[in-house]
Scaffold this motif. Structure first.
Motif, PDB file in Angstrom:
ATOM      1  N   ALA A 127       5.099  -1.400   4.010  1.00 28.37           N
ATOM      2  CA  ALA A 127       4.029  -2.401   3.963  1.00 28.37           C
ATOM      3  C   ALA A 127       2.647  -1.788   4.138  1.00 28.37           C
ATOM      4  CB  ALA A 127       4.270  -3.462   5.035  1.00 28.37           C
ATOM      5  N   ARG A 128       2.546  -0.577   4.661  1.00 27.61           N
ATOM      6  CA  ARG A 128       1.235   0.042   4.857  1.00 27.61           C
ATOM      7  C   ARG A 128       0.623   0.409   3.517  1.00 27.61           C
ATOM      8  NH1 ARG A 128       3.801   3.006   9.135  1.00 27.61           N
ATOM      9  NH2 ARG A 128       3.812   4.858   7.796  1.00 27.61           N
ATOM     10  N   PRO A 129      -0.687   0.287   3.350  1.00 29.15           N
ATOM     11  CA  PRO A 129      -1.329   0.658   2.084  1.00 29.15           C
ATOM     12  C   PRO A 129      -1.312   2.173   1.891  1.00 29.15           C
ATOM     13  CG  PRO A 129      -2.988   0.081   3.715  1.00 29.15           C
ATOM     14  CD  PRO A 129      -1.657  -0.258   4.321  1.00 29.15           C
ATOM     15  N   VAL A 130      -1.198   2.580   0.632  1.00 28.75           N
ATOM     16  CA  VAL A 130      -1.204   4.007   0.319  1.00 28.75           C
ATOM     17  C   VAL A 130      -2.637   4.520   0.409  1.00 28.75           C
ATOM     18  CG1 VAL A 130      -0.674   5.733  -1.429  1.00 28.75           C
ATOM     19  CG2 VAL A 130       0.782   3.715  -1.180  1.00 28.75           C
ATOM     20  N   PRO A 131      -2.891   5.553   1.166  1.00 29.00           N
ATOM     21  CA  PRO A 131      -4.271   6.057   1.297  1.00 29.00           C
ATOM     22  C   PRO A 131      -4.803   6.557  -0.046  1.00 29.00           C
ATOM     23  CG  PRO A 131      -2.860   6.956   3.022  1.00 29.00           C
ATOM     24  CD  PRO A 131      -1.956   6.276   2.040  1.00 29.00           C
ATOM     25  N   VAL A 132      -5.999   6.094  -0.392  1.00 34.15           N
ATOM     26  CA  VAL A 132      -6.655   6.509  -1.632  1.00 34.15           C
ATOM     27  C   VAL A 132      -7.864   7.383  -1.333  1.00 34.15           C
ATOM     28  CG1 VAL A 132      -7.781   5.686  -3.734  1.00 34.15           C
ATOM     29  CG2 VAL A 132      -5.877   4.384  -2.753  1.00 34.15           C
ATOM     30  N   GLU A 133      -8.631   7.013  -0.332  1.00 31.41           N
ATOM     31  CA  GLU A 133      -9.803   7.780   0.060  1.00 31.41           C
ATOM     32  C   GLU A 133      -9.521   8.497   1.374  1.00 31.41           C
ATOM     33  OE1 GLU A 133     -13.069   5.170   0.328  1.00 31.41           O
ATOM     34  OE2 GLU A 133     -13.094   4.659  -1.814  1.00 31.41           O
ATOM     35  N   PRO A 134     -10.155   9.644   1.587  1.00 23.89           N
ATOM     36  CA  PRO A 134      -9.923  10.372   2.841  1.00 23.89           C
ATOM     37  C   PRO A 134     -10.397   9.578   4.034  1.00 23.89           C
ATOM     38  CG  PRO A 134     -11.765  11.330   1.640  1.00 23.89           C
ATOM     39  CD  PRO A 134     -11.120  10.341   0.711  1.00 23.89           C
ATOM     40  N   PRO A 135      -9.746   9.714   5.184  1.00 26.66           N
ATOM     41  CA  PRO A 135     -10.162   8.971   6.378  1.00 26.66           C
ATOM     42  C   PRO A 135     -11.488   9.476   6.916  1.00 26.66           C
ATOM     43  CG  PRO A 135      -8.427  10.522   6.927  1.00 26.66           C
ATOM     44  CD  PRO A 135      -8.577  10.573   5.437  1.00 26.66           C
ATOM     45  N   LYS A 229      -4.137  -2.884  17.460  1.00 26.22           N
ATOM     46  CA  LYS A 229      -3.421  -2.747  16.185  1.00 26.22           C
ATOM     47  C   LYS A 229      -4.282  -2.034  15.159  1.00 26.22           C
ATOM     48  CE  LYS A 229      -0.738  -5.357  12.809  1.00 26.22           C
ATOM     49  NZ  LYS A 229      -1.339  -4.608  11.672  1.00 26.22           N
ATOM     50  N   LYS A 230      -5.581  -2.287  15.188  1.00 20.38           N
ATOM     51  CA  LYS A 230      -6.480  -1.614  14.257  1.00 20.38           C
ATOM     52  C   LYS A 230      -6.498  -0.108  14.514  1.00 20.38           C
ATOM     53  CE  LYS A 230     -11.145  -1.927  12.375  1.00 20.38           C
ATOM     54  NZ  LYS A 230     -12.469  -2.605  12.488  1.00 20.38           N
ATOM     55  N   THR A 231      -6.446   0.253  15.779  1.00 19.72           N
ATOM     56  CA  THR A 231      -6.390   1.682  16.122  1.00 19.72           C
ATOM     57  C   THR A 231      -5.104   2.320  15.613  1.00 19.72           C
ATOM     58  OG1 THR A 231      -7.695   1.228  18.101  1.00 19.72           O
ATOM     59  CG2 THR A 231      -6.526   3.324  18.014  1.00 19.72           C
ATOM     60  N   ILE A 232      -3.986   1.607  15.775  1.00 14.20           N
ATOM     61  CA  ILE A 232      -2.702   2.130  15.300  1.00 14.20           C
ATOM     62  C   ILE A 232      -2.712   2.264  13.779  1.00 14.20           C
ATOM     63  CG2 ILE A 232      -0.233   1.662  15.172  1.00 14.20           C
ATOM     64  CD1 ILE A 232      -0.456   0.306  17.884  1.00 14.20           C
ATOM     65  N   ASP A 233      -3.301   1.265  13.092  1.00 13.96           N
ATOM     66  CA  ASP A 233      -3.388   1.340  11.624  1.00 13.96           C
ATOM     67  C   ASP A 233      -4.237   2.534  11.194  1.00 13.96           C
ATOM     68  OD1 ASP A 233      -1.835  -0.903  11.493  1.00 13.96           O
ATOM     69  OD2 ASP A 233      -3.533  -2.293  11.256  1.00 13.96           O
ATOM     70  N   ARG A 234      -5.303   2.810  11.937  1.00 16.89           N
ATOM     71  CA  ARG A 234      -6.145   3.953  11.598  1.00 16.89           C
ATOM     72  C   ARG A 234      -5.391   5.271  11.795  1.00 16.89           C
ATOM     73  NH1 ARG A 234     -10.101   2.532  14.434  1.00 16.89           N
ATOM     74  NH2 ARG A 234      -9.894   3.918  16.237  1.00 16.89           N
ATOM     75  N   VAL A 235      -4.588   5.340  12.839  1.00 14.90           N
ATOM     76  CA  VAL A 235      -3.781   6.544  13.075  1.00 14.90           C
ATOM     77  C   VAL A 235      -2.747   6.722  11.972  1.00 14.90           C
ATOM     78  CG1 VAL A 235      -2.112   7.593  14.643  1.00 14.90           C
ATOM     79  CG2 VAL A 235      -4.142   6.489  15.568  1.00 14.90           C
ATOM     80  N   TYR A 236      -2.081   5.621  11.590  1.00 12.26           N
ATOM     81  CA  TYR A 236      -1.110   5.689  10.504  1.00 12.26           C
ATOM     82  C   TYR A 236      -1.771   6.111   9.191  1.00 12.26           C
ATOM     83  CZ  TYR A 236       2.946   3.723  12.920  1.00 12.26           C
ATOM     84  OH  TYR A 236       4.023   3.537  13.740  1.00 12.26           O
ATOM     85  N   TYR A 237      -2.972   5.588   8.938  1.00  9.34           N
ATOM     86  CA  TYR A 237      -3.679   5.922   7.701  1.00  9.34           C
ATOM     87  C   TYR A 237      -3.967   7.417   7.631  1.00  9.34           C
ATOM     88  CZ  TYR A 237      -7.049   5.457   3.870  1.00  9.34           C
ATOM     89  OH  TYR A 237      -7.696   5.572   2.669  1.00  9.34           O
ATOM     90  N   ARG A 238      -4.437   7.983   8.739  1.00  7.58           N
ATOM     91  CA  ARG A 238      -4.729   9.424   8.750  1.00  7.58           C
ATOM     92  C   ARG A 238      -3.446  10.247   8.606  1.00  7.58           C
ATOM     93  NH1 ARG A 238      -8.905  12.574  10.299  1.00  7.58           N
ATOM     94  NH2 ARG A 238     -10.077  10.730  10.973  1.00  7.58           N
ATOM     95  N   ALA A 239      -2.377   9.826   9.281  1.00  7.55           N
ATOM     96  CA  ALA A 239      -1.110  10.561   9.185  1.00  7.55           C
ATOM     97  C   ALA A 239      -0.557  10.503   7.755  1.00  7.55           C
ATOM     98  CB  ALA A 239      -0.102  10.002  10.177  1.00  7.55           C
ATOM     99  N   ASP A 240      -0.633   9.326   7.113  1.00  5.75           N
ATOM    100  CA  ASP A 240      -0.158   9.211   5.732  1.00  5.75           C
ATOM    101  C   ASP A 240      -1.009  10.039   4.784  1.00  5.75           C
ATOM    102  OD1 ASP A 240       1.780   7.507   6.623  1.00  5.75           O
ATOM    103  OD2 ASP A 240       0.684   5.669   6.115  1.00  5.75           O
ATOM    104  N   TRP A 241      -2.308  10.077   5.011  1.00  7.79           N
ATOM    105  CA  TRP A 241      -3.194  10.876   4.152  1.00  7.79           C
ATOM    106  C   TRP A 241      -2.868  12.372   4.274  1.00  7.79           C
ATOM    107  CZ3 TRP A 241      -6.663  10.587   0.334  1.00  7.79           C
ATOM    108  CH2 TRP A 241      -7.506  11.681   0.132  1.00  7.79           C
ATOM    109  N   GLU A 242      -2.699  12.851   5.505  1.00  5.60           N
ATOM    110  CA  GLU A 242      -2.364  14.267   5.699  1.00  5.60           C
ATOM    111  C   GLU A 242      -1.004  14.591   5.103  1.00  5.60           C
ATOM    112  OE1 GLU A 242      -2.648  14.957   9.858  1.00  5.60           O
ATOM    113  OE2 GLU A 242      -4.854  14.867   9.901  1.00  5.60           O
ATOM    114  N   ARG A 243      -0.047  13.656   5.180  1.00  2.93           N
ATOM    115  CA  ARG A 243       1.276  13.890   4.591  1.00  2.93           C
ATOM    116  C   ARG A 243       1.179  13.984   3.069  1.00  2.93           C
ATOM    117  NH1 ARG A 243       3.406   9.684   6.298  1.00  2.93           N
ATOM    118  NH2 ARG A 243       3.966  10.488   8.357  1.00  2.93           N
TER     119      ARG A 243
END
Length: 293
Positions: A127-135, A229-243
């Motif tokens: 359900a998380r959005p796929v990162p398109v732009e760098p964090p 939750k916004k903080t957790i989403d930001r952490v997930y976004y950065r982790a997905d981008w690095e992956r």
């Protein structure tokens, strides 16, 4: 009157402890003599006659008494090592601890919970959005690329203090201190070609962000605290981008490796053959660069 025991003690040879290197060789020899017997000592006396490293075998040597004492200790150890000590014989055998049996009902109840948790994690990841732009860049995270770029404690303190002054006084201070401390080894990180220069730049950017933040840090902290939750989403976004970035790098290396493997390095064609005759030996001298202009 002199006691006979005193006369015997006076007649005994004094025990002198040899140096560490000589003592190691002496004790090793004494251990073998105690284990093998006097025939080994006789063979050593015959083969090492006149060798100062084995002079303790001769009765007149200063370390001979220590050698004899070591041989006797070795024999006593051999005699005691024939069987286990009396305390170990009397000691009853210890029973091995037995593992407590696991209730199968607990396993049956835990398995659905684990499966449900895994399914929830997979569902949330999908359900998380796929990162398109760098964090958003994190200026407060400092990474050292290699061990050679890791400064020691003194260098790190000098680097941090210099970065604070540069962040406070601007690039003019950096130019002045670079020219003034050009020959000081503690300030080699100011050279852009130095391995620790990137770390110094990151420290400077971090101090600039602290002294003159682009956004109010208090508001950012309050927003983070109010919406975890916004903080957790930001952490997930950065982790997905690095992956994703790591997969891109690994994929590019795999493509290059696969392309290199498709090349048949033994399949080649002769394009031209260059032959040198005897007449070519009298060729003119090559033209120099200054003569070309």
């Amino acid at each position: 009157p002199i006691c006979p025991s005193t006369m015997v003690a006076a007649a005994e040879e004094p025990v002198i402890v040899p140096p560490p290197q000589m003592r190691a060789r002496l004790e090793m020899t004494a251990e073998r003599v105690a284990r093998i017997g006097t025939r080994f000592e006789e063979r050593l006396l015959a083969n090492k006659a006149g060798d100062p490293n084995f002079g303790f075998l001769v009765p007149g040597d200063p370390y001979h008494a220590y050698y004899k004492q070591a041989v006797e200790k070795g024999k006593e150890g051999q005699a005691q090592g024939d069987g286990p000590p009396a305390e170990e014989k009397k000691k009853p055998p210890q029973e091995e601890p037995q593992e407590e049996p696991v209730d199968p009902r607990m396993v049956t109840q835990a398995a659905p919970e684990i499966s449900k948790a895994k399914a929830t994690l997979v569902k949330e990841a999908a359900a998380r959005p796929v990162p398109v732009e760098p964090p958003e860049p994190d200026v407060f995270t400092l990474m050292v690329v290699s061990e050679s770029a890791t400064p020691n404690n003194l260098e790190l303190e000098v680097m941090k203090l210099t970065a604070q002054f540069v962040a406070r006084n601007g690039r003019g201070f950096l130019a002045s201190i670079s020219s003034r401390e050009a020959r000081n080894p503690l300030f080699e990180f100011l050279n852009p070609l130095h391995a620790s220069h990137a770390l110094f730049r990151r420290l400077t950017d971090a101090y600039v962000e602290i002294l003159d933040p682009r956004t109010d840090p208090i508001d950012k902290l309050e927003t983070t605290y109010a919406n975890p939750k916004k903080t957790i989403d930001r952490v997930y976004y950065r982790a997905d981008w690095e992956r994703i970035e790591e997969k891109k790098q690994d994929g590019g290396e795999d493509e290059d490796r696969a392309m290199m493997q498709t090349i048949d390095w033994h399949d080649f064609v002769v394009v031209e053959t260059v032959s040198i005759d005897d007449d070519d030996e009298a060729l003119p001298a090559p033209i120099k660069n200054k003569d070309i202009a």
